[in-house]
Scaffold this motif. Structure first.
Motif, mmCIF file in Angstrom:
data_model
loop_
_atom_site.group_PDB
_atom_site.id
_atom_site.type_symbol
_atom_site.label_atom_id
_atom_site.label_comp_id
_atom_site.label_asym_id
_atom_site.label_seq_id
_atom_site.Cartn_x
_atom_site.Cartn_y
_atom_site.Cartn_z
ATOM 1 N N LYS A 88 -0.725 -0.754 -4.513
ATOM 2 C CA LYS A 88 -0.685 0.005 -5.758
ATOM 3 C C LYS A 88 -0.613 -0.901 -6.984
ATOM 4 C CE LYS A 88 1.259 4.403 -4.183
ATOM 5 N NZ LYS A 88 0.285 5.275 -4.876
ATOM 6 N N LEU A 89 -0.136 -2.135 -6.788
ATOM 7 C CA LEU A 89 0.035 -3.043 -7.917
ATOM 8 C C LEU A 89 -1.205 -3.872 -8.209
ATOM 9 C CD1 LEU A 89 3.676 -4.327 -7.275
ATOM 10 C CD2 LEU A 89 2.922 -2.606 -8.920
ATOM 11 N N ALA A 90 -1.991 -4.206 -7.193
ATOM 12 C CA ALA A 90 -3.165 -5.060 -7.421
ATOM 13 C C ALA A 90 -4.138 -4.950 -6.262
ATOM 14 C CB ALA A 90 -2.736 -6.517 -7.594
ATOM 15 N N ILE B 175 2.633 -12.234 -2.644
ATOM 16 C CA ILE B 175 2.710 -12.834 -3.968
ATOM 17 C C ILE B 175 1.597 -12.275 -4.837
ATOM 18 C CG2 ILE B 175 2.704 -15.008 -5.274
ATOM 19 C CD1 ILE B 175 3.453 -16.419 -2.626
ATOM 20 N N LEU B 176 1.970 -11.855 -6.024
ATOM 21 C CA LEU B 176 1.008 -11.386 -7.020
ATOM 22 C C LEU B 176 1.257 -12.179 -8.298
ATOM 23 C CD1 LEU B 176 -1.181 -9.394 -7.871
ATOM 24 C CD2 LEU B 176 0.626 -7.759 -8.450
ATOM 25 N N PRO B 177 0.481 -13.250 -8.518
ATOM 26 C CA PRO B 177 0.702 -14.060 -9.725
ATOM 27 C C PRO B 177 0.192 -13.356 -10.970
ATOM 28 C CG PRO B 177 -1.179 -14.900 -8.508
ATOM 29 C CD PRO B 177 -0.598 -13.787 -7.680
ATOM 30 N N SER C 225 3.424 -8.968 -12.309
ATOM 31 C CA SER C 225 3.436 -10.022 -11.299
ATOM 32 C C SER C 225 4.549 -9.706 -10.305
ATOM 33 C CB SER C 225 3.638 -11.401 -11.929
ATOM 34 O OG SER C 225 4.852 -11.447 -12.651
ATOM 35 N N MET C 226 4.468 -10.279 -9.105
ATOM 36 C CA MET C 226 5.399 -9.879 -8.051
ATOM 37 C C MET C 226 5.660 -11.031 -7.098
ATOM 38 S SD MET C 226 4.800 -7.059 -5.061
ATOM 39 C CE MET C 226 3.664 -8.202 -4.272
ATOM 40 N N TRP C 227 6.906 -11.077 -6.618
ATOM 41 C CA TRP C 227 7.298 -11.990 -5.546
ATOM 42 C C TRP C 227 8.095 -11.155 -4.551
ATOM 43 C CZ3 TRP C 227 6.414 -17.102 -4.355
ATOM 44 C CH2 TRP C 227 7.254 -17.689 -3.418
ATOM 45 N N CYS C 228 7.500 -10.872 -3.393
ATOM 46 C CA CYS C 228 8.126 -10.005 -2.391
ATOM 47 C C CYS C 228 8.414 -10.844 -1.149
ATOM 48 C CB CYS C 228 7.198 -8.844 -2.048
ATOM 49 S SG CYS C 228 7.846 -7.726 -0.791
ATOM 50 N N GLN D 155 2.999 1.432 -14.043
ATOM 51 C CA GLN D 155 2.328 0.907 -12.847
ATOM 52 C C GLN D 155 3.340 0.269 -11.909
ATOM 53 O OE1 GLN D 155 -0.254 -2.385 -13.652
ATOM 54 N NE2 GLN D 155 -1.021 -2.535 -11.555
ATOM 55 N N LEU D 156 4.284 -0.468 -12.464
ATOM 56 C CA LEU D 156 5.319 -1.103 -11.654
ATOM 57 C C LEU D 156 6.203 -0.059 -10.973
ATOM 58 C CD1 LEU D 156 6.668 -3.745 -10.775
ATOM 59 C CD2 LEU D 156 8.057 -3.632 -12.840
#
Length: 269
Positions: A25-27, A42-44, A53-56, A239-240
């Motif tokens: 859903k994020l990218a 990882i979503l830079p 951006s995301m760090w899961c 969106q987040l």
């Protein structure tokens, strides 16, 4: 490079599926980092178009009954691959009520993340469903761009209300303004606010509480009533929130002036 893992527990499989759906859903694309102890999605910033951006981080012992990997070398015992998030989420959605799920890096004329799902039929016989998801192996020289982000210093962090409640509020505000003002203080107060030439609307949340580190790291002369304030694009913030699929037990917001909001969610908070 080698990687194979297996999930046997239904609850673990369900949670892993929820995580993959959140990422999708994020990218469109994300990086999967495989290390001996953890998986990372990882979503830079560059992939998110300077939006989310995301760090899961997923400890492997919390999800997998079997986990084996060999990185690119003994010194760099990790694997980085890029894949289309939706392809992974779509594959895992077919694993509902599965007996087991296996994940493996393969090479079928091109690198793949192969998902093998063991399903049980009404006659108790099992059948296998296999998905080959193309991946792009990321070379070692680019790993430095995919490290855990540094969180900027901030005097205020605050526990969030139920994320579904926040999402409902922000969705209504989106119809009025394109920008959202987020305010928080060390008394556990959170405000979601929009301002236009014609109207000003604020939703107040009280007594949410603050993480212990927020109070310890705060400037000694900071008034607990003083609000930290950031202005963000309301669609990107929504969106987040819309991407949250894992139903965290607790989420924390850290507003960093002027335009950064750090959201952390998970059971350890």
């Amino acid at each position: 490079m080698k990687f194979r893992a297996k999930i046997m527990d239904a609850a673990c499989l369900n949670h892993f599926t929820r995580v993959s759906c959140m990422v999708a859903k994020l990218a469109r694309a994300c990086t999967l980092r495989i290390s001996p102890r953890k998986l990372h999605f990882i979503l830079p910033d560059s992939a998110a178009g300077s939006g989310v951006s995301m760090w899961c981080e997923l400890p492997q012992e919390n999800f997998f009954s079997e986990f084996q990997m060999e990185g690119v070398s003994e010194e760099n015992n990790e694997i980085y691959v890029e894949l289309m998030s939706e392809n992974l989420a779509r594959a895992l959605k077919t694993a509902q009520n599965a007996r087991a799920l296996k994940v493996k890096l393969t090479n079928k004329h091109f690198p793949c993340l192969t998902i093998s799902i063991e399903l049980v039929s009404l006659s108790s016989s099992s059948r296998m469903v296999t998905h080959d998801i193309p991946v792009k192996v990321i070379p070692r020289k680019l790993w430095k761009n995919l490290q855990e982000p540094t969180i900027p210093d901030s005097d205020v962090s605050i526990y969030l209300p139920v994320l579904k409640t926040m999402k409902s509020v922000v969705e209504k505000m989106k119809n009025i303004s394109s920008h959202l003002i987020i305010q928080a203080n060390l008394n556990g107060d959170l405000n979601l606010k929009i301002e236009t030439e014609l109207v000003c609307v604020t939703t107040h949340f009280k007594d949410l509480g603050n993480p212990p580190l927020a109070s310890e790291n705060a400037s000694q002369d900071r008034n607990p009533e003083q609000m930290a304030e950031v202005h963000v694009d309301i669609k990107k913030f929504l969106q987040l929130l819309a991407g949250q699929q894992v139903n965290p037990t607790r989420a924390v917001c850290t507003p960093v002036q002027p335009h950064v909001v750090v959201l952390a969610a998970g059971p350890s908070l």
